[in-house]
Design an enzyme around this catalytic site. Structure first.
Site, PDB file in Angstrom:
ATOM      1  N   TYR A 177       0.836  -1.210   0.000  1.00  0.00           N
ATOM      2  CA  TYR A 177       0.000   0.000   0.000  1.00  0.00           C
ATOM      3  C   TYR A 177       0.869   1.258   0.000  1.00  0.00           C
ATOM      4  O   TYR A 177       0.663   2.192  -0.777  1.00  0.00           O
ATOM      5  CB  TYR A 177      -0.910  -0.032   1.234  1.00  0.00           C
ATOM      6  CG  TYR A 177      -1.726   1.220   1.460  1.00  0.00           C
ATOM      7  CD1 TYR A 177      -2.907   1.437   0.758  1.00  0.00           C
ATOM      8  CD2 TYR A 177      -1.325   2.184   2.387  1.00  0.00           C
ATOM      9  CE1 TYR A 177      -3.671   2.587   0.982  1.00  0.00           C
ATOM     10  CE2 TYR A 177      -2.075   3.329   2.612  1.00  0.00           C
ATOM     11  CZ  TYR A 177      -3.243   3.529   1.901  1.00  0.00           C
ATOM     12  OH  TYR A 177      -3.989   4.670   2.120  1.00  0.00           O
ATOM     13  N   LYS A 181       1.246   4.509  -2.707  1.00  0.00           N
ATOM     14  CA  LYS A 181       0.998   5.916  -2.352  1.00  0.00           C
ATOM     15  C   LYS A 181       2.242   6.764  -2.616  1.00  0.00           C
ATOM     16  O   LYS A 181       2.129   7.904  -3.065  1.00  0.00           O
ATOM     17  CB  LYS A 181       0.532   6.025  -0.896  1.00  0.00           C
ATOM     18  CG  LYS A 181      -0.852   5.413  -0.654  1.00  0.00           C
ATOM     19  CD  LYS A 181      -1.933   6.069  -1.509  1.00  0.00           C
ATOM     20  CE  LYS A 181      -3.339   5.604  -1.190  1.00  0.00           C
ATOM     21  NZ  LYS A 181      -4.370   6.151  -2.075  1.00  0.00           N
ATOM     22  N   GLY A 210      -4.503  11.312   7.131  1.00  0.00           N
ATOM     23  CA  GLY A 210      -4.129  10.446   8.250  1.00  0.00           C
ATOM     24  C   GLY A 210      -5.200   9.374   8.407  1.00  0.00           C
ATOM     25  O   GLY A 210      -5.979   9.126   7.482  1.00  0.00           O
ATOM     26  N   ILE A 212      -8.498   7.639   8.931  1.00  0.00           N
ATOM     27  CA  ILE A 212      -9.892   8.060   8.768  1.00  0.00           C
ATOM     28  C   ILE A 212     -10.784   6.868   9.158  1.00  0.00           C
ATOM     29  O   ILE A 212     -10.461   5.721   8.831  1.00  0.00           O
ATOM     30  CB  ILE A 212     -10.168   8.483   7.302  1.00  0.00           C
ATOM     31  CG1 ILE A 212      -9.113   9.487   6.802  1.00  0.00           C
ATOM     32  CG2 ILE A 212     -11.590   9.015   7.138  1.00  0.00           C
ATOM     33  CD1 ILE A 212      -9.047  10.790   7.547  1.00  0.00           C
ATOM     34  N   ASP A 213     -11.953   7.178   9.750  1.00  0.00           N
ATOM     35  CA  ASP A 213     -12.744   6.110  10.381  1.00  0.00           C
ATOM     36  C   ASP A 213     -13.603   5.283   9.418  1.00  0.00           C
ATOM     37  O   ASP A 213     -14.743   4.937   9.751  1.00  0.00           O
ATOM     38  CB  ASP A 213     -13.632   6.711  11.487  1.00  0.00           C
ATOM     39  CG  ASP A 213     -14.714   7.635  10.910  1.00  0.00           C
ATOM     40  OD1 ASP A 213     -14.764   7.841   9.683  1.00  0.00           O
ATOM     41  OD2 ASP A 213     -15.521   8.153  11.708  1.00  0.00           O
ATOM     42  N   THR A 214     -13.084   4.945   8.245  1.00  0.00           N
ATOM     43  CA  THR A 214     -13.877   4.087   7.352  1.00  0.00           C
ATOM     44  C   THR A 214     -13.826   2.646   7.878  1.00  0.00           C
ATOM     45  O   THR A 214     -12.879   2.269   8.576  1.00  0.00           O
ATOM     46  CB  THR A 214     -13.332   4.124   5.906  1.00  0.00           C
ATOM     47  OG1 THR A 214     -11.976   3.655   5.906  1.00  0.00           O
ATOM     48  CG2 THR A 214     -13.344   5.528   5.352  1.00  0.00           C
ATOM     49  N   SER A 216     -13.179  -0.148   6.441  1.00  0.00           N
ATOM     50  CA  SER A 216     -12.028  -0.959   6.021  1.00  0.00           C
ATOM     51  C   SER A 216     -10.774  -0.577   6.814  1.00  0.00           C
ATOM     52  O   SER A 216     -10.004  -1.448   7.218  1.00  0.00           O
ATOM     53  CB  SER A 216     -11.790  -0.838   4.515  1.00  0.00           C
ATOM     54  OG  SER A 216     -11.455   0.480   4.184  1.00  0.00           O
TER      55      SER A 216
HETATM   56  P1  NDP Z   1     -12.449   1.916   1.292  1.00  0.00           P
HETATM   57  O1  NDP Z   1     -11.738   0.613   1.426  1.00  0.00           O
HETATM   58  O2  NDP Z   1     -13.546   2.234   2.239  1.00  0.00           O
HETATM   59  O3  NDP Z   1     -13.034   2.047  -0.176  1.00  0.00           O
HETATM   60  C1  NDP Z   1     -12.308   1.614  -1.286  1.00  0.00           C
HETATM   61  C2  NDP Z   1     -13.142   1.822  -2.514  1.00  0.00           C
HETATM   62  O4  NDP Z   1     -12.416   1.322  -3.656  1.00  0.00           O
HETATM   63  C3  NDP Z   1     -14.468   1.085  -2.477  1.00  0.00           C
HETATM   64  O5  NDP Z   1     -15.463   1.865  -3.086  1.00  0.00           O
HETATM   65  C4  NDP Z   1     -14.196  -0.177  -3.287  1.00  0.00           C
HETATM   66  O6  NDP Z   1     -15.427  -0.620  -3.824  1.00  0.00           O
HETATM   67  C5  NDP Z   1     -13.239   0.366  -4.357  1.00  0.00           C
HETATM   68  N1  NDP Z   1     -12.377  -0.674  -4.943  1.00  0.00           N
HETATM   69  C6  NDP Z   1     -11.706  -1.657  -4.294  1.00  0.00           C
HETATM   70  N2  NDP Z   1     -11.045  -2.426  -5.180  1.00  0.00           N
HETATM   71  C7  NDP Z   1     -11.311  -1.937  -6.400  1.00  0.00           C
HETATM   72  C8  NDP Z   1     -10.956  -2.320  -7.721  1.00  0.00           C
HETATM   73  N3  NDP Z   1     -10.168  -3.388  -7.967  1.00  0.00           N
HETATM   74  N4  NDP Z   1     -11.430  -1.607  -8.775  1.00  0.00           N
HETATM   75  C9  NDP Z   1     -12.249  -0.531  -8.546  1.00  0.00           C
HETATM   76  N5  NDP Z   1     -12.614  -0.105  -7.323  1.00  0.00           N
HETATM   77  C10 NDP Z   1     -12.169  -0.806  -6.263  1.00  0.00           C
HETATM   78  O7  NDP Z   1     -11.305   3.049   1.316  1.00  0.00           O
HETATM   79  P2  NDP Z   1     -11.248   4.407   2.165  1.00  0.00           P
HETATM   80  O8  NDP Z   1     -12.512   5.153   1.953  1.00  0.00           O
HETATM   81  O9  NDP Z   1     -10.803   4.103   3.535  1.00  0.00           O
HETATM   82  O10 NDP Z   1     -10.056   5.175   1.422  1.00  0.00           O
HETATM   83  C11 NDP Z   1     -10.314   6.051   0.340  1.00  0.00           C
HETATM   84  C12 NDP Z   1      -9.018   6.730  -0.046  1.00  0.00           C
HETATM   85  O11 NDP Z   1      -8.475   7.409   1.090  1.00  0.00           O
HETATM   86  C13 NDP Z   1      -7.935   5.768  -0.526  1.00  0.00           C
HETATM   87  O12 NDP Z   1      -7.214   6.333  -1.592  1.00  0.00           O
HETATM   88  C14 NDP Z   1      -7.047   5.625   0.695  1.00  0.00           C
HETATM   89  O13 NDP Z   1      -5.722   5.283   0.372  1.00  0.00           O
HETATM   90  C15 NDP Z   1      -7.132   7.028   1.271  1.00  0.00           C
HETATM   91  N6  NDP Z   1      -6.778   7.037   2.687  1.00  0.00           N
HETATM   92  C16 NDP Z   1      -7.614   6.445   3.599  1.00  0.00           C
HETATM   93  C17 NDP Z   1      -7.259   6.409   4.923  1.00  0.00           C
HETATM   94  C18 NDP Z   1      -8.126   5.776   5.956  1.00  0.00           C
HETATM   95  O14 NDP Z   1      -7.679   5.690   7.126  1.00  0.00           O
HETATM   96  N7  NDP Z   1      -9.340   5.350   5.624  1.00  0.00           N
HETATM   97  C19 NDP Z   1      -5.981   6.985   5.395  1.00  0.00           C
HETATM   98  C20 NDP Z   1      -5.199   7.586   4.342  1.00  0.00           C
HETATM   99  C21 NDP Z   1      -5.594   7.608   3.050  1.00  0.00           C
HETATM  100  P3  NDP Z   1     -15.717  -2.093  -4.403  1.00  0.00           P
HETATM  101  O15 NDP Z   1     -15.320  -3.054  -3.335  1.00  0.00           O
HETATM  102  O16 NDP Z   1     -17.187  -2.045  -4.675  1.00  0.00           O
HETATM  103  O17 NDP Z   1     -14.902  -2.210  -5.649  1.00  0.00           O
END
Ligand code: NDP
Length: 282
Positions: A177, A181, A210, A212-214, A216
């Site tokens: 990952y 990035k 940083g 975030i409370d998602t 995943s």
């Molecule tokens: P999530 O895991 O919640 O969401 C990921 C999304 O990507 C989903 O909509 C998923 O949908 C889609 N996805 C996964 N695999 C594929 C694929 N092969 N093709 C197309 N789409 C795909 O991620 P977050 O909301 O947590 O993160 C969003 C962004 O924020 C990312 O870029 C992450 O790196 C960044 N970020 C997040 C942090 C965090 O703590 N949450 C921290 C730092 C950065 P589906 O399964 O339906 O394909």
């Protein structure tokens, strides 16, 4: 203390000199958001919808996209369309951009946000997974950006790249990952220079987030690291306003800016803190 206060002031002065976000500017804007079935992408879709934008959302799960698109319409989106795509597939990134261009006749915002699932553990030599993740998290971003560039040039549009503090600093348990990035920051940082030198109309915003409370992210760090997680809806709004005001960078939450600045000044302390923040039983 003096150092921390000066860094905080540096951060605030950066914020204060940024133009004010005018949500009205997004009414009718043509927006494509990737990774919008869950997490921050889903929250971005809802914000854009409330601001009256026209949006295309994409991810792999069509049924979930359909539900998000319906919600977007109920929140006030002028249009909410969806297209399922797997960003590991070589033709899908182009397919998605072409879909948005065809439906909207142009594009104002391309928001690249999706990430593929990846384990949160010590790297055990899975080269194939690393290669696959580079396709999903990096090469598809490059491909989509190139495909949309002419349309963004015509509309004086914006390219928004969602990155991470892990694109600036290495920590344990996320080697594939982190690599994707760092690659994004390198590639789109270069593109920012080149577009600026060419006096392009297109702005690029690179967003450093940083924790975030998602769902995943929370599932991954549970029991491994005890750090505050910030709300996805607020992260989403910050990303949107950064793109709309054409800022080159976002740091959210604010302390990611400080961490990024001081990590190279005190490498031993930084490494000590990082390695002792993660629970690991050999
Ligand atoms: P999530 O895991 O919640 O969401 C990921 C999304 O990507 C989903 O909509 C998923 O949908 C889609 N996805 C996964 N695999 C594929 C694929 N092969 N093709 C197309 N789409 C795909 O991620 P977050 O909301 O947590 O993160 C969003 C962004 O924020 C990312 O870029 C992450 O790196 C960044 N970020 C997040 C942090 C965090 O703590 N949450 C921290 C730092 C950065 P589906 O399964 O339906 O394909």
């Amino acid at each position: 203390k003096i150092l921390l206060v000066s860094l905080f002031v540096a951060y605030l002065s950066n914020k204060w000199t940024a133009p004010t976000f005018d949500a009205e500017s997004l009414r009718g804007a043509r927006v494509l958001v990737t990774g919008a079935s869950t997490g921050i992408g889903e929250q971005m879709a809802y914000h854009y919808a409330r601001f009256g934008a026209q949006i295309v959302i994409t991810a792999r799960r069509e049924k979930v996209l359909q539900q998000v698109a319906e919600k977007c319409l109920s929140f006030g989106a002028q249009k909410a369309l969806y297209i399922s795509a797997d960003m590991a597939n070589e033709s899908d990134p182009d397919k998605v951009v072409d879909f948005a261009l065809e439906k909207f006749g142009g594009l104002d915002y391309l928001v690249l946000n999706h990430i593929g699932p990846t384990p949160y553990s010590m790297w055990e030599g899975d080269v194939e997974h690393t290669r696959w993740l580079m396709k999903v998290n990096f090469f598809s971003y490059v491909q989509m950006a190139w495909r949309a560039l002419n349309a963004l040039e015509q509309s004086k549009g914006s390219l928004v790249v969602v990155s991470s503090l892990l694109g600036k600093i290495s920590t344990p348990f996320a080697a594939p990952y982190t690599s994707t990035k760092f690659a994004l920051n390198g590639f789109f940082g270069t593109l920012q220079h080149e577009l600026s030198m060419k006096k392009s109309n297109v702005s690029i915003s690179i967003c450093t987030l940083g924790l975030i409370d998602t769902d995943s992210a929370m599932e991954k760090v549970r029991g491994i690291i005890d750090a505050p997680a910030y709300p996805a809806t607020e992260a989403a709004l910050n990303i949107i306003s950064t793109g709309a005001t054409r800022q080159p960078e976002l740091f959210y939450p604010w302390f990611t800016y400080i961490v990024n600045l001081i990590k190279d000044w005190f490498p031993s302390i930084t490494n000590y803190v990082i390695q002792n923040s993660f629970k690991y039983i050999p």
